[in-house]
Write a protein that holds these residues in place. Structure first.
Motif, short mmCIF file in Angstrom:
data_model
loop_
_atom_site.label_atom_id
_atom_site.label_comp_id
_atom_site.label_asym_id
_atom_site.label_seq_id
_atom_site.Cartn_x
_atom_site.Cartn_y
_atom_site.Cartn_z
N ALA A 186 -1.33 7.58 4.63
CA ALA A 186 -0.10 7.85 5.00
C ALA A 186 0.90 7.21 4.07
N VAL A 187 0.72 5.83 4.12
CA VAL A 187 1.76 4.84 3.19
C VAL A 187 1.49 5.32 1.81
N LEU A 188 0.37 5.70 1.34
CA LEU A 188 0.25 6.10 -0.15
C LEU A 188 0.63 7.51 -0.57
N ASP A 189 0.84 8.40 0.54
CA ASP A 189 1.12 9.87 0.52
C ASP A 189 2.43 10.03 -0.46
N PRO A 190 3.61 9.46 0.04
CA PRO A 190 4.86 9.67 -0.86
C PRO A 190 4.50 9.60 -2.31
N PRO A 191 5.32 10.36 -3.08
CA PRO A 191 5.07 10.13 -4.51
C PRO A 191 5.72 8.94 -4.89
N MET A 192 5.24 8.43 -6.04
CA MET A 192 5.67 7.09 -6.68
C MET A 192 6.29 7.30 -7.75
N THR A 193 6.40 8.58 -8.29
CA THR A 193 7.28 8.89 -9.53
C THR A 193 7.64 10.27 -9.36
N ASP A 194 8.49 10.54 -9.89
CA ASP A 194 9.23 12.17 -10.02
C ASP A 194 7.91 12.93 -10.43
N HIS A 195 8.10 14.02 -10.01
CA HIS A 195 7.03 15.09 -10.64
C HIS A 195 5.54 14.64 -10.49
N GLN A 196 5.38 13.98 -9.60
CA GLN A 196 3.74 13.54 -9.33
C GLN A 196 3.10 14.71 -8.70
N PRO A 197 1.87 14.97 -9.04
CA PRO A 197 1.04 15.68 -8.20
C PRO A 197 0.64 15.06 -7.11
N GLU A 198 0.32 15.84 -6.16
CA GLU A 198 -0.28 15.30 -5.02
C GLU A 198 -1.64 14.53 -5.01
N LEU A 199 -1.81 13.45 -4.30
CA LEU A 199 -2.95 12.45 -4.47
C LEU A 199 -4.00 13.10 -3.69
N VAL A 200 -5.05 12.86 -4.31
CA VAL A 200 -6.37 13.48 -3.34
C VAL A 200 -7.06 12.13 -3.16
N ILE A 201 -6.70 11.45 -1.81
CA ILE A 201 -7.47 10.22 -1.36
C ILE A 201 -8.41 10.90 -0.40
N GLU A 202 -9.59 10.79 -0.43
CA GLU A 202 -10.61 11.40 0.46
C GLU A 202 -10.86 10.22 1.56
N ASP A 203 -10.97 8.76 1.19
CA ASP A 203 -11.48 7.77 2.16
C ASP A 203 -10.88 6.56 1.92
N VAL A 204 -10.92 5.61 2.99
CA VAL A 204 -10.14 4.26 2.57
C VAL A 204 -11.51 3.29 2.98
N LEU A 205 -11.83 2.50 2.24
CA LEU A 205 -12.83 1.85 2.32
C LEU A 205 -12.58 0.31 2.31
N PHE A 206 -12.89 -0.42 3.48
CA PHE A 206 -12.49 -1.88 3.55
C PHE A 206 -13.64 -2.65 3.22
N THR A 207 -13.54 -3.33 1.89
CA THR A 207 -14.61 -4.13 1.04
C THR A 207 -14.35 -5.56 1.75
N GLU A 208 -13.40 -5.91 2.11
CA GLU A 208 -13.25 -7.56 2.45
C GLU A 208 -11.95 -7.41 3.64
N PHE A 209 -12.37 -8.03 4.93
CA PHE A 209 -11.27 -8.14 5.79
C PHE A 209 -11.59 -9.07 6.81
N ILE A 210 -10.57 -10.06 6.57
CA ILE A 210 -10.72 -11.25 7.48
C ILE A 210 -9.44 -11.32 8.13
N VAL A 211 -9.37 -11.70 9.38
CA VAL A 211 -7.98 -12.11 10.13
C VAL A 211 -8.44 -13.66 10.35
N GLN A 212 -7.36 -14.49 10.32
CA GLN A 212 -7.47 -15.80 10.60
C GLN A 212 -6.31 -16.25 11.20
#
Length: 157
Positions: free
Chosen positions: A131-157
């Motif tokens: 949802a955060v990456l959904d808004p366009p980052m520039t004018d006339h940007q086509p819609e982004l097709v993001i299928e999945d978010v994969l957490f490759t590293e995740f540490i809470v300390q």
């Protein structure tokens, strides 16, 4: 006798013509049957979808201070990979990587450690990243097709 010779010649010619016609029809039928069978084999091979390699965009790991005042200063160290649907999306994300990282850092900075350590919330966190990456980052940007978010590293300390 002349009539019988003429009649037998006509009969002979008629039989020759019938043999040639029946042979031609048989050859045409055999050709059509074999052609249909080849077409069915081609159709069955075309029906199998071509395997395509997945496209991933790696986001380098980053460290974020969490908004967790109850426990003091808490940190999140996270690395992500985005599975995208097409090359155009990959190119857009790589061209705008500083914006992508900034959006993600701002989103994670507003999270609390308790919300991030719960395994059930990781899927919801992935949806929030999309949802955060959904808004366009520039004018006339086509819609982004993001299928999945994969957490490759995740540490809470």
């Amino acid at each position: 006798m002349a009539t019988s010779k003429g009649g037998s010649r006509k009969l002979l010619w008629l039989m020759v013509i019938l043999v040639i016609l029946s042979s031609s029809v048989a050859a045409a039928v055999i050709y059509l049957v074999l052609d249909q069978r080849d077409g069915a084999v081609l159709a069955s091979t075309e029906a199998v979808p071509e395997r395509r390699a997945p496209i991933f965009v790696k986001i380098d790991p980053f460290t974020v201070n969490l908004a967790d005042d109850a426990y003091g200063s808490r940190l999140l160290y996270a690395g992500l990979s985005l599975k995208v649907g097409d090359e155009e999306t990959r190119e857009i994300l790589e061209e705008h990587m500083p914006q992508v990282r900034s959006r993600l850092l701002m989103m994670f900075a507003g999270k609390q450690a308790g919300d991030l350590t719960d395994p059930g919330n990781k899927q919801r966190l992935g949806d929030q990243v999309m949802a955060v990456l959904d808004p366009p980052m520039t004018d006339h940007q086509p819609e982004l097709v993001i299928e999945d978010v994969l957490f490759t590293e995740f540490i809470v300390q």
